[in-house]
Design a protein around this motif. Structure first.
Motif, PDB file in Angstrom:
ATOM      1  N   THR A 102      47.831  14.393   1.469  1.00 37.34           N
ATOM      2  CA  THR A 102      47.117  15.298   2.365  1.00 37.34           C
ATOM      3  C   THR A 102      47.859  15.399   3.697  1.00 37.34           C
ATOM      4  N   HIS A 126      50.617  21.376  11.230  1.00 35.00           N
ATOM      5  CA  HIS A 126      50.015  22.718  11.222  1.00 35.00           C
ATOM      6  C   HIS A 126      50.981  23.743  11.820  1.00 35.00           C
ATOM      7  N   ASP A 129      53.624  24.606   9.409  1.00 35.83           N
ATOM      8  CA  ASP A 129      53.054  25.507   8.407  1.00 35.83           C
ATOM      9  C   ASP A 129      52.999  26.938   8.949  1.00 35.83           C
ATOM     10  N   SER A 171      55.315  24.087   4.435  1.00 39.31           N
ATOM     11  CA  SER A 171      53.931  24.391   4.063  1.00 39.31           C
ATOM     12  C   SER A 171      53.548  23.586   2.824  1.00 39.31           C
ATOM     13  N   PRO A 172      52.319  23.099   2.761  1.00 41.13           N
ATOM     14  CA  PRO A 172      51.867  22.390   1.556  1.00 41.13           C
ATOM     15  C   PRO A 172      51.891  23.332   0.357  1.00 41.13           C
ATOM     16  N   SER A 173      52.424  22.862  -0.748  1.00 41.99           N
ATOM     17  CA  SER A 173      52.609  23.743  -1.908  1.00 41.99           C
ATOM     18  C   SER A 173      51.441  23.751  -2.870  1.00 41.99           C
ATOM     19  N   GLU A 174      50.566  22.763  -2.788  1.00 42.81           N
ATOM     20  CA  GLU A 174      49.488  22.664  -3.756  1.00 42.81           C
ATOM     21  C   GLU A 174      48.137  22.517  -3.054  1.00 42.81           C
ATOM     22  N   ARG A 175      47.099  22.667  -3.878  1.00 45.30           N
ATOM     23  CA  ARG A 175      45.737  22.403  -3.412  1.00 45.30           C
ATOM     24  C   ARG A 175      45.067  21.476  -4.424  1.00 45.30           C
ATOM     25  N   TYR A 217      41.594  20.842  -0.904  1.00 48.95           N
ATOM     26  CA  TYR A 217      42.472  20.323   0.156  1.00 48.95           C
ATOM     27  C   TYR A 217      43.919  20.723  -0.118  1.00 48.95           C
ATOM     28  N   ARG A 218      44.612  21.093   0.936  1.00 55.48           N
ATOM     29  CA  ARG A 218      46.030  21.435   0.789  1.00 55.48           C
ATOM     30  C   ARG A 218      46.841  20.140   0.654  1.00 55.48           C
ATOM     31  N   TYR A 225      50.729  18.142  -0.020  1.00 59.20           N
ATOM     32  CA  TYR A 225      52.195  18.169   0.048  1.00 59.20           C
ATOM     33  C   TYR A 225      52.734  17.494  -1.207  1.00 59.20           C
ATOM     34  N   ASP A 239      57.847  18.880  -1.224  1.00 62.23           N
ATOM     35  CA  ASP A 239      57.507  19.128   0.178  1.00 62.23           C
ATOM     36  C   ASP A 239      57.872  17.919   1.041  1.00 62.23           C
TER      37      ASP A 239
END
Length: 261
Positions: free
Chosen positions: A13, A29, A32, A38-42, A47-48, A50, A54
């Motif tokens: 996270t 942030h 991003d 930027s975080p690639s997954e959720r 939740y976003r 990494y 990443d």
């Protein structure tokens, strides 16, 4: 309940990434927002996250930032999609360049520090280290009690107050050369009124005149008796174990004054 995917298990996270890399959540942030990272997954919960890829990019960002690259340059460096080896080589080159710059800076600071330290007055401890037994607190106190109200003492105090460490090193070297010159002439066996003896006596007078206080030839003769009356003065010049050396110095000072009056 849906099982967690392998990507979610390996991902972190925003808060976890901030803790791992020692940055703030606000920084992440911002990265991003500008598209740097930027975080690639959720997660299933929204939740976003990494991913390992990443995190590898974040590691590159951190290294480049520590090397002082601005964010726009970091983005350009990472935009080339260079492989990890290429990034490591580039970072190594940057580190070596920075080390060379820092070495140059350290050298410049050392020179500035040495120059500044050489312009600091010597403490009593440093004076004793430089001049040895000829500089003792009791000698200085005794001299001040004896001559402290005289104009020459005040003149000497005013001059020496301004002397730096380098000045004192030079003064010590000059004094050693003067004393060695007197001793060398004495050991040749010449009379104290000979040319060699009076030249050595004149060198002693000029050293005092230049470094401490005005010392005309007639005043120099007033110092002459000290080398017979007080063995400490003779000891400070060396040769105190030689019979007749104090009397010879006194006579050489007197003869030099007579020739120059």
């Amino acid at each position: 309940m849906t099982a967690m995917t392998s990507t979610e298990r390996d991902a972190l996270t925003v808060g976890q990434v901030a803790d791992r890399f020692g940055v703030t959540v606000r920084t992440l942030h911002h990265y991003d927002e500008i598209g740097l990272l930027s975080p690639s997954e959720r997660s299933y919960s929204g939740y976003r996250l990494y991913t390992p890829a990443d995190l590898e990019r974040m590691q590159q960002v951190v290294v480049y930032r520590r090397l002082g690259f601005p964010l726009d340059e970091v983005a350009e460096l990472l935009a080339g999609d260079a492989d990890p080896v290429e990034h490591l080589r580039r970072q190594r080159d940057a580190v070596r360049s920075r080390m060379d710059e820092l070495d140059t800076l350290v050298h410049a600071l050392d020179e500035a520090l040495e120059k500044e330290m050489n312009h600091q007055p010597l403490s009593h401890e440093e004076m004793r280290e430089l001049f040895g037994d000829s500089f003792k607190d009791e000698y200085q106190q005794e001299a001040q009690e004896r001559w402290g109200d005289s104009p020459r003492w005040k003149q000497s105090a005013a001059r020496t107050k301004r002397y730096t460490k380098q000045d004192w090193v030079e003064i010590k070297a000059e004094a050693d050369a003067v004393n060695a010159g007197l001793l060398e002439v004495f050991r040749t066996g010449v009379a104290p009124d000979s040319a060699g003896a009076t030249e050595a006596a004149e060198a002693h007078r000029l050293h005092i005149d230049r470094r401490y206080y005005d010392c005309p030839p007639d005043f120099h003769t007033k110092l002459a008796d000290l080398y017979v009356a007080d063995p400490r003065y003779l000891a400070s010049m060396g040769g105190s174990e030689l019979p007749g050396y104090g009397e010879w110095i006194r006579d050489a000072f007197v003869a030099n004054a007579a020739q120059r009056s």
